[in-house]
Design a protein around this motif. Structure first.
Motif, PDB file in Angstrom:
ATOM      1  N   THR B  46       0.678  -1.087  -0.062  1.00  0.00           N
ATOM      2  CA  THR B  46       0.020   0.020  -0.132  1.00  0.00           C
ATOM      3  C   THR B  46       0.882   1.361   0.032  1.00  0.00           C
ATOM      4  OG1 THR B  46      -0.266  -0.294   2.447  1.00  0.00           O
ATOM      5  CG2 THR B  46      -2.157  -0.861   1.111  1.00  0.00           C
ATOM      6  N   ARG B  47       1.815   1.238   0.972  1.00  0.00           N
ATOM      7  CA  ARG B  47       2.794   2.533   0.738  1.00  0.00           C
ATOM      8  C   ARG B  47       3.351   2.758  -0.591  1.00  0.00           C
ATOM      9  NH1 ARG B  47       5.985   2.683   6.566  1.00  0.00           N
ATOM     10  NH2 ARG B  47       4.426   1.894   7.839  1.00  0.00           N
ATOM     11  N   MET B  48       3.773   1.583  -1.321  1.00  0.00           N
ATOM     12  CA  MET B  48       4.473   1.863  -2.772  1.00  0.00           C
ATOM     13  C   MET B  48       3.495   2.187  -3.659  1.00  0.00           C
ATOM     14  SD  MET B  48       7.791   1.627  -2.308  1.00  0.00           S
ATOM     15  CE  MET B  48       8.293   1.360  -4.214  1.00  0.00           C
ATOM     16  N   VAL B  50       1.119   0.337  -4.846  1.00  0.00           N
ATOM     17  CA  VAL B  50       0.673  -0.944  -5.441  1.00  0.00           C
ATOM     18  C   VAL B  50      -0.734  -1.595  -5.243  1.00  0.00           C
ATOM     19  CG1 VAL B  50       1.211  -3.275  -5.938  1.00  0.00           C
ATOM     20  CG2 VAL B  50       2.999  -1.611  -5.847  1.00  0.00           C
ATOM     21  N   ALA B  51      -1.139  -1.554  -4.118  1.00  0.00           N
ATOM     22  CA  ALA B  51      -2.242  -1.820  -3.620  1.00  0.00           C
ATOM     23  C   ALA B  51      -3.354  -0.870  -2.903  1.00  0.00           C
ATOM     24  CB  ALA B  51      -2.507  -2.996  -2.655  1.00  0.00           C
ATOM     25  N   GLU B  52      -4.590  -1.067  -2.971  1.00  0.00           N
ATOM     26  CA  GLU B  52      -5.383   0.090  -2.590  1.00  0.00           C
ATOM     27  C   GLU B  52      -6.321  -0.287  -1.539  1.00  0.00           C
ATOM     28  OE1 GLU B  52      -5.443   3.638  -5.601  1.00  0.00           O
ATOM     29  OE2 GLU B  52      -6.289   1.716  -6.532  1.00  0.00           O
ATOM     30  N   THR B  53      -7.115   0.564  -0.751  1.00  0.00           N
ATOM     31  CA  THR B  53      -8.151   0.036   0.301  1.00  0.00           C
ATOM     32  C   THR B  53      -9.372   0.828  -0.300  1.00  0.00           C
ATOM     33  OG1 THR B  53      -7.001   1.902   1.821  1.00  0.00           O
ATOM     34  CG2 THR B  53      -6.337  -0.651   2.095  1.00  0.00           C
ATOM     35  N   LEU B  54     -10.368   0.268   0.521  1.00  0.00           N
ATOM     36  CA  LEU B  54     -11.868   0.889   0.227  1.00  0.00           C
ATOM     37  C   LEU B  54     -11.711   2.385   0.546  1.00  0.00           C
ATOM     38  CD1 LEU B  54     -14.386  -1.576   0.779  1.00  0.00           C
ATOM     39  CD2 LEU B  54     -13.346  -1.337  -1.152  1.00  0.00           C
ATOM     40  N   THR B  55     -11.073   2.559   1.926  1.00  0.00           N
ATOM     41  CA  THR B  55     -11.043   3.978   2.334  1.00  0.00           C
ATOM     42  C   THR B  55      -9.750   4.502   2.356  1.00  0.00           C
ATOM     43  OG1 THR B  55     -10.933   3.182   4.632  1.00  0.00           O
ATOM     44  CG2 THR B  55     -13.283   3.782   3.780  1.00  0.00           C
ATOM     45  N   ALA B 150      -6.618  -4.823   4.838  1.00  0.00           N
ATOM     46  CA  ALA B 150      -7.958  -4.723   4.126  1.00  0.00           C
ATOM     47  C   ALA B 150      -7.698  -4.374   2.788  1.00  0.00           C
ATOM     48  CB  ALA B 150      -8.961  -3.813   4.971  1.00  0.00           C
ATOM     49  N   GLN B 151      -6.510  -4.594   2.187  1.00  0.00           N
ATOM     50  CA  GLN B 151      -6.056  -4.113   0.827  1.00  0.00           C
ATOM     51  C   GLN B 151      -6.985  -4.909  -0.175  1.00  0.00           C
ATOM     52  OE1 GLN B 151      -2.028  -5.538  -0.586  1.00  0.00           O
ATOM     53  NE2 GLN B 151      -1.980  -4.459   1.395  1.00  0.00           N
ATOM     54  N   ILE B 152      -7.427  -4.630  -1.293  1.00  0.00           N
ATOM     55  CA  ILE B 152      -8.240  -5.242  -2.080  1.00  0.00           C
ATOM     56  C   ILE B 152      -7.274  -5.418  -3.330  1.00  0.00           C
ATOM     57  CG2 ILE B 152     -10.368  -5.289  -3.602  1.00  0.00           C
ATOM     58  CD1 ILE B 152     -10.883  -4.806  -0.802  1.00  0.00           C
ATOM     59  N   LEU B 153      -7.129  -7.035  -3.269  1.00  0.00           N
ATOM     60  CA  LEU B 153      -6.398  -7.848  -4.437  1.00  0.00           C
ATOM     61  C   LEU B 153      -7.215  -8.388  -5.430  1.00  0.00           C
ATOM     62  CD1 LEU B 153      -3.236  -8.905  -2.414  1.00  0.00           C
ATOM     63  CD2 LEU B 153      -3.670  -6.681  -3.646  1.00  0.00           C
ATOM     64  N   ALA B 154      -6.808  -8.905  -6.538  1.00  0.00           N
ATOM     65  CA  ALA B 154      -7.705  -9.734  -7.611  1.00  0.00           C
ATOM     66  C   ALA B 154      -7.738 -11.161  -7.023  1.00  0.00           C
ATOM     67  CB  ALA B 154      -6.669  -9.329  -9.094  1.00  0.00           C
ATOM     68  N   PRO B 155      -8.739 -11.900  -7.416  1.00  0.00           N
ATOM     69  CA  PRO B 155      -9.043 -13.118  -7.118  1.00  0.00           C
ATOM     70  C   PRO B 155      -7.699 -14.179  -7.313  1.00  0.00           C
ATOM     71  CG  PRO B 155     -10.859 -12.330  -8.247  1.00  0.00           C
ATOM     72  CD  PRO B 155      -9.892 -11.372  -8.366  1.00  0.00           C
ATOM     73  N   SER B 489       1.033   5.726   3.253  1.00  0.00           N
ATOM     74  CA  SER B 489       1.448   5.689   2.109  1.00  0.00           C
ATOM     75  C   SER B 489       2.680   6.468   1.913  1.00  0.00           C
ATOM     76  CB  SER B 489       0.373   6.519   1.156  1.00  0.00           C
ATOM     77  OG  SER B 489       0.728   7.078   0.062  1.00  0.00           O
ATOM     78  N   PHE B 490       3.541   6.154   1.092  1.00  0.00           N
ATOM     79  CA  PHE B 490       4.710   7.047   0.681  1.00  0.00           C
ATOM     80  C   PHE B 490       4.528   8.137  -0.062  1.00  0.00           C
ATOM     81  CE2 PHE B 490       7.622   3.234   1.094  1.00  0.00           C
ATOM     82  CZ  PHE B 490       7.780   3.415   2.450  1.00  0.00           C
ATOM     83  N   GLY B 491       3.286   8.232  -0.687  1.00  0.00           N
ATOM     84  CA  GLY B 491       2.897   9.420  -1.504  1.00  0.00           C
ATOM     85  C   GLY B 491       3.431   9.401  -2.771  1.00  0.00           C
ATOM     86  N   LEU B 492       3.936   8.455  -3.617  1.00  0.00           N
ATOM     87  CA  LEU B 492       4.834   8.420  -4.443  1.00  0.00           C
ATOM     88  C   LEU B 492       4.188   8.840  -5.765  1.00  0.00           C
ATOM     89  CD1 LEU B 492       6.713   4.809  -4.282  1.00  0.00           C
ATOM     90  CD2 LEU B 492       7.230   7.076  -3.371  1.00  0.00           C
ATOM     91  N   SER B 493       2.689   8.724  -5.890  1.00  0.00           N
ATOM     92  CA  SER B 493       2.280   9.054  -7.015  1.00  0.00           C
ATOM     93  C   SER B 493       2.077  10.564  -7.253  1.00  0.00           C
ATOM     94  CB  SER B 493       0.791   8.278  -7.331  1.00  0.00           C
ATOM     95  OG  SER B 493      -0.157   8.761  -6.230  1.00  0.00           O
ATOM     96  N   ASP B 494       2.281  11.219  -6.058  1.00  0.00           N
ATOM     97  CA  ASP B 494       2.127  12.720  -5.935  1.00  0.00           C
ATOM     98  C   ASP B 494       3.497  13.436  -6.338  1.00  0.00           C
ATOM     99  OD1 ASP B 494      -0.581  12.758  -5.698  1.00  0.00           O
ATOM    100  OD2 ASP B 494      -0.205  12.600  -3.484  1.00  0.00           O
TER     101      ASP B 494
END
Lengths: 309, 499
Positions: B46-48, B50-55, B150-155, B489-494
């Motif tokens: 999540t910090r990198m 790669v994965a995200e959470t609902l909130t 609680a990160q959401i990954l693909a099946p 989050s490391f905030g890399l995308s910003d």
């Protein structure tokens, strides 16, 4: 041939002894293994009794020791090292990954130490008491006295931070090898050089060596034909012993340079009570010690056939 | 020869020091990647990005939309509906649906973690939404869904037994190479639902030694270096290769007290220990922070920090007086005794955070000054938890995270309602349990929170020492750094790159 059979038996005994010893030591450590494994898995923010209980249920910990050890031994005979209690990956895969990285680093370090140490030692040994000899004594004592941890940081400070020539840490490219290998090699070379110097001085003072020169060989020819071969026997034997120093050094140097090696893996496995990983890595290190000594036995016998009889 | 050497040196120098070598932003932190399992290594994913959470959470802890665009509870509070974002794709090209989200969360709550502690009893996939049923009202639930586990990954990311086997997330970065334990590489994900990141590629390397991490920042080898120690920060401050950023985080250095220990059961005894601690000296000399803690909750946890609370003070004379009132008298060796027993306790701590053993040795001296003998036991972090369980712990020096979820009520509930492995021990307060549950349900506000802080301050089931700061170094030329105090989050995308 005899040597190889002896070494083969030795390898078997080493495997059983290491397995038993690591197993007994891990069992004897204070603290509850389920908690330690949970801490290794979930970190200190999330380790709690619920996590430890989940680990205990999942792994069936807390059973009697003997059946657990026998089943490990049985799996080992089928070359099954089990799975890591922390990551859940097969131990053999993890070790394969890490042993490769460590071997590469150790190999480069040994080569580098052989390039640095023995040539200087031989030159010094040819003129015992000369300027080079005295200088080498000071330098090699100094280098040997610097702990590898400090050596690694000094090298990073000078070569990465000050001159920006090499990466401070990392893994994957050729240039990442230089600093960690150098940090290991300098300590090894310091001793290599002393061994080579003493052997050379001893052989240089022997009657047969003077005889070779007396019968008309140039100093160069004498060294080449009669010196090097004799010097290489103690050097090679010592190389086998240096493997222990090397393993020690690898543990420290890997941590400093962020190198994904077996030393690093062993330390982490012990912290988080990952018994199969500890057994697997200790076994690999033990067996490679036997293997390296077997190779050195064979080599020294070829160099010095008198030893075979 | 000289010429070739010069060229070689120049080539080495130019390849070793551009702002971003091969368009990759290199992140370095202390955390090792164990496996693709979200419950153990998920915080790295999540910090990198790669994965995200609902909130998600903003720096103040207010929840913001993530993979869910909105959420609401039913009237009775026993059911929560999370409306999912449209058009979200996983990194393997499959679409995120209500079914995939529900099954990912079902897998997550079966594993140890905060989600398992919520009163969620069922998870159902609805029309573009996930509906959760609860056994009792729980207003803090959305914050729990911001936790990395609680990160959401693909099946396809999960094995048959629910263990993570691959990391297939939805984030702005897609993993191209996962090499546990020390690294991963990722590139910008072309089909990301949000705005595309500015930095095309990122890498992560785990470097356990803080000295090495600092040197990597200083030499330009790493562009984003996390978790710096005070000594390195002072050094890096003088370097022009990187800029140091620092922010207060909701984590407190504190002593966990076994209140059922005969010497520690009276609140006055715990107050005496608290008065013996020179927090400012510890903060300035060991942690190099401007100030020590004046109460449990740091100011960064806005809602919970109460400015009107009388600050914890340093007064060894008052401490001695308190202990004398309790019947303790100084023995021959300078250690207090009462009824033939010495005031000798063991402080358990762990070296995972290098400042803890240092602070422990300062405490040993400060406690000795009031006649309390402290034995330091530096061991594995789990000894705190197992010592709590079997009652063998006297004192534990720990760094407690109030931002496990972006709402401190999560930690308060697990630590003080009524006790917790990392919170109160042998101390129970019915009022605080009621208050914390009310806040968790959503029936409590500032008044309840202030009362919780007040009870903890007077009863001292734990003794706060300092509030943590997170410090990191970012390479000169990389802009837009925002440190997430919730450590999500490391905030890399910003991040943007100076031209």
């Amino acid at each position: 041939m005899n040597t190889l059979i002896t070494r083969g038996i030795q390898a078997l005994m080493v495997a059983v002894l290491i397995g038993a010893a690591t197993f007994a030591m891990m069992r004897a450590l204070p603290g509850d293994a389920a908690y330690r494994i949970a801490a290794g898995r979930y970190g200190y923010d999330n380790v709690d009794t619920a996590a430890a209980d989940a680990v205990r249920d999942e792994l069936g910990l807390g059973g009697p020791a003997l059946p657990a050890f026998l089943s490990w031994l049985g799996d080992l005979l089928r070359l099954d090292f089990g799975t890591s209690l922390v990551t859940g990956n097969p131990v053999i895969e993890e070790i394969g990954h890490q042993l490769g990285a460590s071997m590469a680093l150790a190999g480069v370090a040994v080569l580098l130490s052989l390039v640095l140490g023995p040539p200087l030692g031989i030159l010094a040994g040819l003129r015992p008491g000369g300027v080079l000899d005295r200088l080498l004594l000071v330098v090699s004592t100094g280098l040997k006295a610097v702990p590898q941890f400090l050596m690694a940081l000094i090298l990073i400070l000078i070569l990465s931070v000050q001159f920006r020539l090499l990466p401070a840490a990392g893994h994957g490219e050729a240039r990442h090898f230089i600093l960690p290998a150098l940090a290991l090699a300098l300590g090894l070379a310091a001793v290599n050089a002393r061994i080579a110097r003493d052997a050379m001085a001893r052989i240089g003072a022997m009657p047969f060596y003077s005889f070779a020169q007396w019968k008309g060989l140039s100093p160069h020819q004498t060294l080449w034909r009669h010196g090097l071969r004799n010097v290489s026997v103690p050097l090679l034997t010592y190389l086998g012993l240096q493997f222990v120093t090397l393993v020690e050094g690898v543990v420290v140097v890997e941590a400093v340079f962020g190198w994904p090696g077996i030393g690093h893996a062993l330390v982490h496995a012990i912290f988080s009570r990952d018994v199969p990983m500890v057994q697997g890595t200790a076994l690999c290190l033990g067996l490679s010690f036997v293997l390296i000594n077997a190779v050195i036995d064979v080599l020294t016998q070829r160099i010095d056939p008198r030893r075979a009889t | 020869m000289k010429h070739t050497l010069a060229v070689l040196a120049a080539a080495l120098i130019t390849t070793a020091s551009p702002v971003l070598a091969d368009n990759t932003l290199d992140v370095v932190a202390q955390f090792e990647i164990q496996s693709p399992e979200p419950s153990t290594s998920g915080y790295i994913f999540t910090r990198m990005g790669v994965a995200e959470t609902l909130t998600n959470a903003d720096p103040k802890g207010a929840l913001t939309p993530g993979l869910a665009t909105e959420w609401a509870a039913s009237e009775d509070g026993l059911s929560w509906t999370f409306t999912l974002r449209d058009g979200v794709q996983f990194h393997d090209g499959s679409a995120m649906t209500a079914d995939t989200v529900a099954s990912a969360l079902d897998i997550a709550r079966a594993k140890p973690g905060p989600l398992a502690k919520t009163p969620v009893t069922g998870m159902e996939a609805g029309e573009g939404a996930v509906v959760m049923t609860l056994s009792e009202p729980f207003a803090a639930l959305p914050a729990y869904l911001a936790h990395y586990s609680a990160q959401i990954l693909a099946p396809a990311a999960y094995g048959a037994d629910g263990a993570g086997v691959r990391v297939i997330g939805t984030g702005p970065y897609r993993i191209t190479d996962l090499a546990p334990p020390l690294g991963l590489k990722a590139e910008a994900f072309a089909d990301y639902w949000g705005s595309a990141p500015h930095v095309p590629m990122v890498s992560y390397a785990a470097v356990s030694r803080v000295e090495t991490r600092a040197l990597m920042a200083e030499s330009g080898e790493a562009d984003f270096v996390f978790g710096l120690d005070p000594a390195s920060v002072a050094r890096l401050g003088m370097s022009d290769a990187a800029t140091v950023h620092s922010v207060a985080i909701p984590r407190t250095l504190l002593i966990k007290v076994n209140a059922s220990h005969p010497a520690l059961s009276e609140p006055e005894a715990r107050q005496a220990l608290s008065l013996a601690i020179d927090r400012e000296a510890i903060a300035k000399a060991v942690l190099r922070y401007p100030e020590g803690a004046t109460q449990l909750f740091p100011p960064s946890v806005g809602d919970w920090h109460d400015d009107s609370l009388a600050p914890l003070a340093y007064d060894p004379e008052a401490a001695k007086a308190l202990l004398a009132d309790l019947g303790w008298a100084t023995g021959n060796d300078g250690i207090l005794t009462r009824d033939g027993g010495r005031f000798a306790v063991t402080l358990t701590t762990y070296p995972d955070r290098p400042e803890l053993p240092l602070v422990a040795s300062v405490l040993e001296q400060q406690f000795r000054a009031i006649g309390v003998e402290l034995t330091i036991n530096t061991t594995n972090s789990s000894e705190i938890s197992s010592g709590h369980q079997d009652g063998s712990l006297d004192l534990g020096l720990i760094a407690r995270n109030f931002g496990l979820i972006p709402n401190p009520v999560g930690t308060v509930l697990s630590d003080y309602a009524p006790t917790g492995d990392w919170g109160a021990m042998g101390w129970q307060n019915d009022e605080i349990v009621e208050l914390a549950r009310a806040v968790g349900r959503g029936d409590g506000g500032d008044k309840e929170r202030a009362r919780i802080a007040e009870i903890l301050q007077t009863e001292l089931p734990i003794i706060p020492i300092a509030w943590y700061r997170q410090t990191l170094a970012v390479a000169t030329g990389v802009e837009g750094t925002v440190i997430d105090p919730w450590e999500r989050s490391f905030g890399l995308s910003d991040l943007t790159l100076a031209q």
